[in-house]
Scaffold this motif. Structure first.
Motif, PDB file in Angstrom:
ATOM      1  N   VAL A 565      38.965  44.175  39.738  1.00 58.65           N
ATOM      2  CA  VAL A 565      39.713  43.326  40.660  1.00 58.65           C
ATOM      3  C   VAL A 565      39.392  43.683  42.103  1.00 58.65           C
ATOM      4  O   VAL A 565      39.309  42.816  42.973  1.00 58.65           O
ATOM      5  N   SER A 566      39.142  44.953  42.349  1.00 54.19           N
ATOM      6  CA  SER A 566      38.815  45.306  43.728  1.00 54.19           C
ATOM      7  C   SER A 566      37.449  44.753  44.100  1.00 54.19           C
ATOM      8  O   SER A 566      37.200  44.415  45.255  1.00 54.19           O
ATOM      9  N   GLN A 567      36.580  44.642  43.106  1.00 54.37           N
ATOM     10  CA  GLN A 567      35.297  44.001  43.383  1.00 54.37           C
ATOM     11  C   GLN A 567      35.508  42.533  43.735  1.00 54.37           C
ATOM     12  O   GLN A 567      34.781  41.970  44.540  1.00 54.37           O
ATOM     13  N   LEU A 568      36.493  41.947  43.101  1.00 52.64           N
ATOM     14  CA  LEU A 568      36.813  40.555  43.420  1.00 52.64           C
ATOM     15  C   LEU A 568      37.087  40.430  44.898  1.00 52.64           C
ATOM     16  O   LEU A 568      36.609  39.537  45.577  1.00 52.64           O
ATOM     17  N   THR A 569      37.897  41.368  45.351  1.00 47.67           N
ATOM     18  CA  THR A 569      38.267  41.315  46.745  1.00 47.67           C
ATOM     19  C   THR A 569      37.028  41.460  47.618  1.00 47.67           C
ATOM     20  O   THR A 569      36.856  40.739  48.592  1.00 47.67           O
ATOM     21  N   ALA A 570      36.179  42.394  47.213  1.00 48.52           N
ATOM     22  CA  ALA A 570      34.989  42.620  48.023  1.00 48.52           C
ATOM     23  C   ALA A 570      34.116  41.379  48.086  1.00 48.52           C
ATOM     24  O   ALA A 570      33.539  41.056  49.116  1.00 48.52           O
ATOM     25  N   ALA A 571      34.049  40.690  46.974  1.00 48.25           N
ATOM     26  CA  ALA A 571      33.131  39.564  46.927  1.00 48.25           C
ATOM     27  C   ALA A 571      33.810  38.236  47.232  1.00 48.25           C
ATOM     28  O   ALA A 571      33.161  37.209  47.313  1.00 48.25           O
ATOM     29  N   GLY A 572      35.111  38.263  47.391  1.00 50.03           N
ATOM     30  CA  GLY A 572      35.813  37.007  47.666  1.00 50.03           C
ATOM     31  C   GLY A 572      35.743  36.029  46.511  1.00 50.03           C
ATOM     32  O   GLY A 572      35.641  34.830  46.696  1.00 50.03           O
ATOM     33  N   ASN A 573      35.782  36.580  45.319  1.00 47.67           N
ATOM     34  CA  ASN A 573      35.629  35.721  44.149  1.00 47.67           C
ATOM     35  C   ASN A 573      36.947  35.362  43.482  1.00 47.67           C
ATOM     36  O   ASN A 573      36.966  34.935  42.337  1.00 47.67           O
ATOM     37  N   HIS A 574      38.017  35.563  44.187  1.00 50.99           N
ATOM     38  CA  HIS A 574      39.319  35.393  43.532  1.00 50.99           C
ATOM     39  C   HIS A 574      39.501  34.024  42.903  1.00 50.99           C
ATOM     40  O   HIS A 574      40.032  33.897  41.818  1.00 50.99           O
ATOM     41  N   CYS A 575      39.052  33.019  43.624  1.00 50.62           N
ATOM     42  CA  CYS A 575      39.339  31.685  43.093  1.00 50.62           C
ATOM     43  C   CYS A 575      38.561  31.458  41.797  1.00 50.62           C
ATOM     44  O   CYS A 575      39.075  30.870  40.844  1.00 50.62           O
ATOM     45  N   HIS A 576      37.349  31.997  41.760  1.00 51.51           N
ATOM     46  CA  HIS A 576      36.578  31.843  40.530  1.00 51.51           C
ATOM     47  C   HIS A 576      37.246  32.591  39.387  1.00 51.51           C
ATOM     48  O   HIS A 576      37.381  32.072  38.289  1.00 51.51           O
ATOM     49  N   PHE A 577      37.640  33.784  39.696  1.00 52.15           N
ATOM     50  CA  PHE A 577      38.241  34.562  38.625  1.00 52.15           C
ATOM     51  C   PHE A 577      39.579  33.972  38.199  1.00 52.15           C
ATOM     52  O   PHE A 577      39.895  33.934  37.013  1.00 52.15           O
ATOM     53  N   ALA A 578      40.331  33.518  39.163  1.00 48.87           N
ATOM     54  CA  ALA A 578      41.625  32.921  38.814  1.00 48.87           C
ATOM     55  C   ALA A 578      41.414  31.724  37.894  1.00 48.87           C
ATOM     56  O   ALA A 578      42.159  31.522  36.927  1.00 48.87           O
ATOM     57  N   ARG A 579      40.375  30.961  38.172  1.00 50.71           N
ATOM     58  CA  ARG A 579      40.122  29.806  37.314  1.00 50.71           C
ATOM     59  C   ARG A 579      39.745  30.248  35.905  1.00 50.71           C
ATOM     60  O   ARG A 579      40.232  29.728  34.906  1.00 50.71           O
ATOM     61  N   LEU A 580      38.865  31.250  35.867  1.00 51.59           N
ATOM     62  CA  LEU A 580      38.471  31.779  34.557  1.00 51.59           C
ATOM     63  C   LEU A 580      39.696  32.294  33.803  1.00 51.59           C
ATOM     64  O   LEU A 580      39.896  32.011  32.626  1.00 51.59           O
ATOM     65  N   PHE A 581      40.499  33.024  34.505  1.00 54.08           N
ATOM     66  CA  PHE A 581      41.683  33.631  33.905  1.00 54.08           C
ATOM     67  C   PHE A 581      42.613  32.552  33.349  1.00 54.08           C
ATOM     68  O   PHE A 581      43.063  32.622  32.204  1.00 54.08           O
ATOM     69  N   GLN A 582      42.830  31.561  34.158  1.00 52.57           N
ATOM     70  CA  GLN A 582      43.751  30.509  33.749  1.00 52.57           C
ATOM     71  C   GLN A 582      43.198  29.741  32.542  1.00 52.57           C
ATOM     72  O   GLN A 582      43.919  29.463  31.588  1.00 52.57           O
TER      73      GLN A 582
END
Lengths: 1308, 280
Positions: A565-582
């Motif tokens: 998750v911290s890598q998410l922050t580094a890469a600004g990928n939250h929206c992608h991951f949130a979509r995957l997660f959902q």
């Protein structure tokens, strides 16, 4: 209340009037009986419920308690005999056991000062009647004793409360009928917290006086006309707890310590492991371990536990589960949920001793032994009215209670006698009689209620109905009810379908959203690639290990989750991951049944079919083999079953605010989208009106769609709620001050979801059946403070009104309503729901306005809910079945005593089916097909299939059915023409013929769909779709359409024909001349189909093999291996025996030629290597490094003639199709050096080879010359060069002249 | 074209026996012959693949040690004898050759040379300035059956060929597919060898993608593949099939129900969605 009930029991008030009053019917207003005017329903109902609970508290000892009614302390009271104290001047001896039934008399909710003495009570009642209510007691002067300042804080209040019996006595008369007082208190309490906080305290401490505190809530504070600004919060009341040893220490003991009251609820949570983490399971009589961690601490006795129908877990496993759960609880601090993993314990104290084994002497309930039948009837009537008017907080809880009464078995002879005795003694006290004091009465009462609520019952699942019908007690007490149950059970069409197990669990990669262009940088793209894989890795690991003992999410996966998750922050990928997660969440958890919930296994249904008798035997067998399954009661707290747990734990562990925000956005969006989904009603799609049989089919589709939308929405809402309230979750309710501050703070901030808006709109548009269930899920996630925030408070209030107005009435939408009633009832019972809210009366009835101008059309007016959906949404309804099944197994066990559990050694309980049937596989394949295709493909296919299927049915109706009916009419008229014909007989026979003929509908439907579906799909899909995908989509569409049409037709065609025929028959019989319709032989479907054949370039052009190539050449890898082998012999080390035949080399060269010609399997790298190897081989050959023999027989090695071989080589290199061989290797330094050192013959061979190559043009003379020059740069002994020179001169074949000169030049 | 027929699945115990036996072998053709003679029931390719895997593990373990040893003690000119004949130096001839050339260049040029130069010299020993060394290097690389440019090339060729064989088999059965190149063009971040446009069922399991592995599937390599490739494919495309053309340890085929199926040849039991397209 007590007075009212008593009056009713003593026939002083007419039952009908009371019922009308409860039902809000006209008529009671004119009643001269003041009681009905004085008493508020909000108070009477809880009183009645508590009364019944108390009445049955002796007899009801099995199963989880139906919470809410009986505070935990009622029993100790009995034991302690302190009850005498509250009776003031009453004689204390021998009263203990009676006290419970009298408890309510002191309830402040009732006009309490009717105090203890029955006589006194009577007089007071009379008095109060004369005095327009009981205004005497509501005089403000009474309240003066309660200094507002004195109980400003809970602690003060507590201390004030404890010893002051007098204080209490004076204050108790406070009633709701005093507006002034109410205002007073309202101000004093300044906000709802105090109320709830104290209420909770009261819950824990309430002894008898405050028994109604269990249900008190706002009813007590009810403000007749008193307008108080605060929206909720009943004023609290201090109560005395006579049972509390600290409040009322036994005589001679001094008060030791101030009470540290635990906030308590109606539901007194006693989680299995939290309360007694170190103590051994109390079920020492059986070797049964505590059952599943998520189940209630089930009465340890065997009868309280229904064996699970399937999924046996072995004991060991269970113990481990338990351990795991305990360890989880140990670190509950991080959990946002209350530490109530499972269901709460009964508030009733557990009595392990006598209950540990079913009492073999359980008396058989006998209708003849019922006492007080008329009173029981009356109580049942009242009770039923409360239930049917939705005056009870949870209808199903009451039903559960009733079934508990029905199946009760523990009756202690002594008590029975005692109570029987008390009945005689206390003749005068109507409320003190033990109406439910014995099995006979309990069963009688239960059966009465069940009879009354037959409609509700009849909507339960078939298995429950069967168990109920076969319950001997029902049979004994009401054969009529039994018969009706049997009947209903036969007509009950609802079946629990085996759920389609989803086998694909991953979210497909869609280039449209997932490829590089969707990311800000390459780095982000690649990081996300890894994150996706890590996420699934975590998921798989969780699947593998989460059930193992001692495994904890945080410990095992925590760091990895956070790193990712911290890598998410580094890469600004939250929206992608949130979509995957959902998407993954929906993918895994949308299914109706969650993984690993054994309770609702479909087998249970099967088991139910075999009947009670054999079921009993089966159950017993099963029980011995399987861990017993505990009843969890009809109101389990919210949980995250199956895979949901992973997602929950993930979020909790990750605790990443960015991720949560993105998720909230996404969830909210999808949720509101789903909420707006349009479901078509039958009218909208087919104008056929009454004969909309065809509408049935479409409705079926819409129903399915609705159910999937609803389930997904519930899931999303639960997680939205979870994330939204996660920051506020506390394990215990916060103190009042903190809560007040929190409210002040949080009410300023916009909630994540406009709950009230959504709610009002859904009421307005009649879409409650969709919206309310998911809102309930959302709200069930509230933290302790949440319900007091204005927006949620209002929403809860609205839901409450909705619930009250939603009186179940038989009709088309009964199940819709039932679903809402069930989920709302559940919500009102879960821990976070403020207990004071339900019976509060100050909720503005805003719904009435709303309902005045609601739209006429809406989801609520469609029969969308079926039983399966109901049970999926409310799995706790299965508790009825479990309760009844437990009774069956228990009642059959005559042995009593020790039941030894046998640890089953059977294989995995739920191993995935190894052999899927072909059909299933085919369906899976279809599902899989859509997995990696764009979602639009699936939508298109489904849409087309649905339309074509529906059109097909219409077509059949228009053609086949009308043809048949017409034919039938002709036959009929012909038949009627002849003499002596029985029209009725003719009718029957023609009808039968037509129905038979109707079966060809299936065949026609198949043809129709095959003709129409493919072309429709083809037109709708993009032309670029590859041919195979197109064809597959076509065939799936065809199959789906055919299936839809045929399944509908096969079950409905007969009915349809019969109906059509019936009307034709009647028409003919009326002698109305039948208009001869012209044949409408519009057999559509054979029209020209759109041929959109596009060129299909299936195979990549294989780079130019020879035209007749069969691609059978040896593979280059094999050939290289072979050459390598030969070369390695050449370079040595080798043994004497290792020799090669000329023939071998020849064959090898042939193979190389073959391989090089076929390009199919050739890669350029391999080709290069192959050629290089041949050159190398040629070198070795000419240099004599190969141990060659011309044949096996010859022992001579020297005289092998390599000339033909060399020619073969040259031929090979000449004919190769593409790249030239690296012939320069022949001229490289090492080779030349070797040549110079070689024998004459070898030099000759070398020159021969070079000559041949020059002749073929493979080597240019200049090139050779250039390399020759190099010789000069080397330090060769002169004689060597001379030798070479000589040799070349004498060589048989001509050596290029250039070479001569070169060599001459180099020579010194 | 090749293979198939005999099953190449080995149970773990069998594999261990073979692996144990290879412990004493050096990567020469003589040793390969011993291996073949010892296990006549297994195909040569499987044995070679297993040997290669085991030998690589061995080399990884010992390379550092040997490296130091060579640097310290040896003069490259005399090493050929050591590397081929002295059994206590358990180092692959090719690797030895590599080390020698590296050292040679270092001595000659006084600096570390680039990988490309080194590789090209190994591939083409005639480029090596020292004739003697060149001869040795050639001898080493030709004799080595586990390392070296020749072996690399063979492995590469085998891989390519099997991918083509796979495609060919799919075409034979009219199963349309996208291969790696298609997928890369579409921007997929992970690309199996084959993605089926229309999934099939193999032995009752859904297959979306197929990965061809022209090697033996032993525990270690399978684990690596799972982590780096197979699960990634599953994560994106759903369940799939891996073909280990040279066989695998049977016990590794335990994720079938989870969506990864192992085979040692092109499957025969295929169920397709459109019966008219498929053959079975």
């Amino acid at each position: 209340m007590a007075a009212l009930l008593e009056s009713l029991l003593q026939s002083e008030v007419e039952l009908n009037r009371a019922l009308n009053w409860l039902r809000r019917r006209k008529g009671y207003e004119n009643d001269d009986h003041h009681l009905l005017l004085k008493v508020r329903k909000e108070e009477f109902v809880p009183f009645l419920l508590n009364f019944l609970r108390d009445q049955s508290s002796n007899t009801l000892t099995h199963g989880p308690s139906t919470p809410a009614k009986t505070p935990s302390s009622s029993r100790p009271l009995r034991a302690q005999g302190y009850s005498s104290e509250r009776r003031g001047n009453r004689s204390s001896t021998g009263q203990g056991s009676r006290s419970t039934s009298r408890v309510q008399l002191f309830s402040p909710v009732s006009h309490t000062s009717q105090v203890d003495n029955p006589n006194e009570l009577d007089t007071q009642l009379i008095g109060s009647q004369g005095l327009t209510g009981i205004s005497t007691f509501s005089s403000p002067s009474f309240s003066s004793g309660w200094s507002p300042a004195a109980r400003h804080t809970p602690s003060e209040r507590r201390s004030a409360q404890r010893p002051c019996l007098a204080d209490f006595m004076t204050s108790s008369p406070e009633t709701q009928s005093s507006p002034t007082l109410q205002q007073h208190r309202g101000r004093r309490r300044s906000g709802p917290f105090g109320a709830s906080a104290t209420n909770r305290q009261m819950g824990a401490r309430s002894g008898h006086l405050e028994d109604s505190g269990r249900w008190d809530g706002a009813g007590r504070k009810g403000k007749c006309g008193g307008k108080i600004s605060e929206p909720v919060s009943p004023p609290t009341q201090v109560e005395l707890n006579f049972n509390n040893l600290e409040d009322f220490p036994p005589v001679g003991k001094s008060l030791v310590s101030p009470v540290t009251t635990k906030p308590s609820r109606r539901i007194n949570p006693t989680p299995v492991s939290a309360e007694r983490p170190n103590s051994k399971p109390k079920s020492c009589f059986t070797s049964t371990p505590l059952s599943q961690p998520c189940s209630p601490p089930s009465m340890p006795e065997s009868m309280g536990t229904a064996p699970s129908a399937t999924s046996p877990l072995c004991l060991q496993e269970e113990r481990e589960l338990l351990k795991k759960e305990r360890s989880k609880l140990a670190q509950q601090t991080s959990s946002p949920l209350k530490p109530i993993p499972g269901v709460c314990t009964p508030t009733r104290p557990v009595r392990p001793g006598p209950k540990a084994t079913p009492d073999p002497q359980t008396p058989c309930p006998d209708p003849a032994k019922v006492t007080n039948a008329s009173e029981l009837n009356l109580l049942a009537e009242l009770y039923c009215a409360c239930i049917s008017e939705n005056l009870v907080p949870c209808v199903f809880l009451e039903l559960f209670f009733v079934l508990q009464l029905l199946t009760t078995r523990s009756v202690f002879a002594s008590e029975t006698e005692e109570q029987a005795h008390s009945v005689h003694v206390g003749k005068t006290d109507a409320l003190e009689r033990a109406y439910l004091g014995n099995v006979h009465n309990c069963v009688y009462f239960a059966v009465r209620v069940l009879e009354n609520h037959f409609a509700l019952l009849s909507h339960l699942d078939r298995c429950t109905l069967r168990l109920l019908a076969e319950n001997e007690r029902v049979g004994a007490f009401s054969p009529a009810l039994r018969d009706r149950l049997v009947q209903t059970q036969d007509t009950c069409r609802a079946k629990v379908l085996p759920d389609p197990t989803t086998f694909i669990h991953s979210v497909p990669f869609q280039p449209a959203t997932d490829n590089r262009t969707n990311f800000s940088s390459d780095k982000a793209f690649h990081i996300f690639k890894k994150q996706r894989d890590i996420f699934y890795e975590l998921l798989r690991e969780w699947e593998d290990y989460h059930k193992e003992p001692g495994w904890e999410f945080e410990a095992a996966l925590g760091n990895r989750v956070r790193t990712m998750v911290s890598q998410l922050t580094a890469a600004g990928n939250h929206c992608h991951f949130a979509r995957l997660f959902q998407k993954q969440l929906v993918q895994m958890c949308k299914g109706p049944r969650v993984l690993g919930s054994p309770s609702d296994a479909p087998d249970a249904d099967l088991l139910g079919m075999v009947g009670a008798d054999s079921l009993g035997r089966l159950k017993r067998l099963q029980e011995r083999l399987i861990q017993p399954q505990a009843l969890s009661g009809p109101c389990p707290p919210p949980s995250f079953p199956g895979h949901q747990e992973f997602f929950k734990d993930f979020l909790q562990t990750a605790s990443c605010c960015q991720l949560n925000q993105h998720l909230k956005d996404g969830l909210c969006q999808q949720l509101l989208q789903l909420n707006e989904v349009s479901i078509l009603g039958p009218e909208a799609t087919s104008a056929a009106g009454e004969e909309g049989a065809d509408g049935d089919m479409e409705q079926q589709d819409e129903k399915q769609r609705f159910s999937s939308v609803l389930l997904v929405a519930r899931l999303l809402a639960k997680f939205l709620g979870f994330i939204s309230f996660l920051p506020y979750q506390t394990s215990e309710a916060p103190s009042r001050e903190i809560q007040e501050a929190a409210i002040a703070l949080r009410s300023k901030c916009a909630p994540v979801l406009d709950v009230c808006g959504v709610l009002r709109s859904c009421v307005h548009r009649k879409r409650t059946v969709l919206t309310v269930p998911w809102l309930v899920e959302f709200l069930s996630m509230l933290d302790y403070t949440g319900p007091f925030l204005p927006c949620y408070r209002t929403a809860l209030g609205l839901l409450l009104q909705l619930y009250r107005r939603m009186r179940l009435s038989q009709g088309q939408f009964y199940l819709n309503q039932l679903l809402l009633v069930a989920v709302l009832g559940w919500l009102f019972q879960i821990p976070v729901f403020p207990e004071d809210l339900f019976f509060s009366v100050d909720i503005k009835d805003e719904l009435e306005e709303l309902e005045n101008h609601i739209s006429s059309q809406g989801l609520d007016c469609l029969a969308l809910v079926d039983q399966q959906l109901l049970y999926t949404c409310c799995p706790y309804l299965g508790e009825f079945r479990k309760l009844l099944a437990a009774f069956v197994s228990g009642s059959a066990s005559k042995t009593g005593g020790l039941i030894r559990k046998i640890t089953p050694t059977s294989a995995e309980p739920r191993g995935p089916p190894t052999n899927r049937s072909q059909q299933k596989l085919h369906l899976d394949l279809e599902q899989a097909f859509f997995h990696n295709q764009p979602p639009s493909l699936k939508r298109t296919v489904e849409f087309v299939a649905e339309r074509v299927g529906s059109n097909c049915v219409k077509h059949i109706k228009a053609t086949l059915v009308s043809e048949l009916v017409k034919g039938g009419e002709k036959t009929l008229r012909d038949g009627l023409g002849s003499e002596g014909v029985n029209a009725a007989k003719l009718n029957v026979s023609i009808c039968a013929q037509l129905c038979d003929a109707g079966m060809q509908a299936l065949e026609r439907a198949t043809r129709f769909c095959s003709a129409n579906a493919p072309r429709a799909v083809r037109v709708l899909l993009p032309e670029e779709t590859s041919e195979t995908v197109m064809t597959t989509a076509e065939s799936i569409t065809t199959r789906l359409a055919t299936e839809k049409a045929c399944s509908w037709l096969s079950s409905n065609i007969t009915t349809l024909i019969k109906r059509e025929w019936k009307s034709s028959f009647e028409r003919v019989m009326k002698n109305v001349p039948c208009p001869a319709n012209t044949e409408s032989a519009d057999t559509d479907g054979t029209g020209q189909s759109l041929q959109l054949l596009r060129n299909f370039s299936g195979q990549d052009a294989v780079s130019s093999c020879p035209p007749d190539c069969t691609h059978k050449a040896p593979l280059s890898s094999d050939v290289i291996i072979e050459i390598k082998e030969v070369l390695s012999i050449a370079v040595g080390p080798r043994t004497e025996e290792e020799v090669l035949m000329v023939q071998q080399i020849d064959t090898l060269l042939y193979k190389v030629g073959q391989t090089l010609r076929c390009r199919k399997f050739m890669s350029s790298v391999a080709e290069q290597m192959l050629l290089r190897c041949t050159v190398l081989l040629a070198c070795k050959l000419v240099l004599g490094e190969l141990p060659l023999m011309s044949s096996f027989e010859s022992t001579k090695r020297a005289g092998v003639d390599v000339r033909s071989l060399l020619e073969d080589f040259v031929l090979l290199w000449t004919n190769i199709p593409s790249a030239p061989a690296p012939l320069h290797l022949l001229l490289s330094e090492p080779t030349l050096t070797a040549v110079l050192h070689a024998s004459d013959m070898q030099r000759r061979n070398y020159l021969l080879l070079i000559t041949l190559l020059i002749e073929k043009g493979l080597l240019k003379e200049e090139e050779v010359g250039r390399h020759w020059i190099k010789l000069s740069e080397l330090s060769w002994p002169v004689e060597s060069i001379e030798k070479f020179q000589k040799l070349s001169l004498v060589s048989a074949s001509p050596v290029p002249s250039v070479k001569h000169s070169d060599i001459l030049q180099v020579s010194p | 074209v090749l293979l198939c027929g005999t099953t190449m699945k080995l149970c773990r115990a069998e594999y261990r026996t073979i692996a144990k036996f290879t412990d004493q072998l050096r990567p020469t053709r003589q040793c390969m012959k011993m291996l073949k003679d010892r296990f006549p029931n297994h195909s040569q390719s499987t044995l070679l693949s297993i040997f290669s895997l085991e030998y690589q593990k061995r080399m990884k373990r010992s390379l550092v040690r040997h490296h130091n040893w060579i640097i310290l003690k040896c003069y490259y000119g005399t090493l050929w004898i050591l590397c081929c004949l002295v059994p206590q130096v358990d180092l692959s001839p090719s690797l030895m050759a590599r080390l020698l050339v590296e050292r040679f260049l270092e001595e000659q040029q006084g600096s570390v040379s680039s990988k490309q130069v080194l590789n090209s010299m190994l591939r083409e020993p005639s480029l090596i300035p020292d004739m003697q060394l060149a001869k040795h290097v050639e001898q080493c690389t030709i004799n080595d059956c586990c390392y070296g440019p020749l072996v690399d090339c063979i492995k590469h060729a085998i891989g390519q060929e099997h991918e083509e064989i796979l495609r060919e088999k799919l075409r034979e059965r009219n199963l349309s597919f996208l291969d790696e190149n298609h997928l890369r063009a579409k921007g997929y971040d992970k690309t199996p060898d084959i993605i089926l446009e229309v999934p099939i069922a193999v032995e009752g399991h859904i297959v979306h993608w197929i990965e061809s592995k022209a090697s033996f599937g032993d525990e270690q390599s399978h684990r690596t593949y799972l982590n780096d490739q197979f699960w990634s494919y599953w994560n994106r495309f759903g369940p799939g099939l891996v073909i280990y053309w040279y066989g695998f340890i049977a016990e590794l085929d335990c994720q079938r129900d989870r969506g990864i199926l192992l085979k040692d040849c092109f499957p025969s039991d295929i169920i397709t969605l459109c019966h008219r397209l498929g053959e079975s």
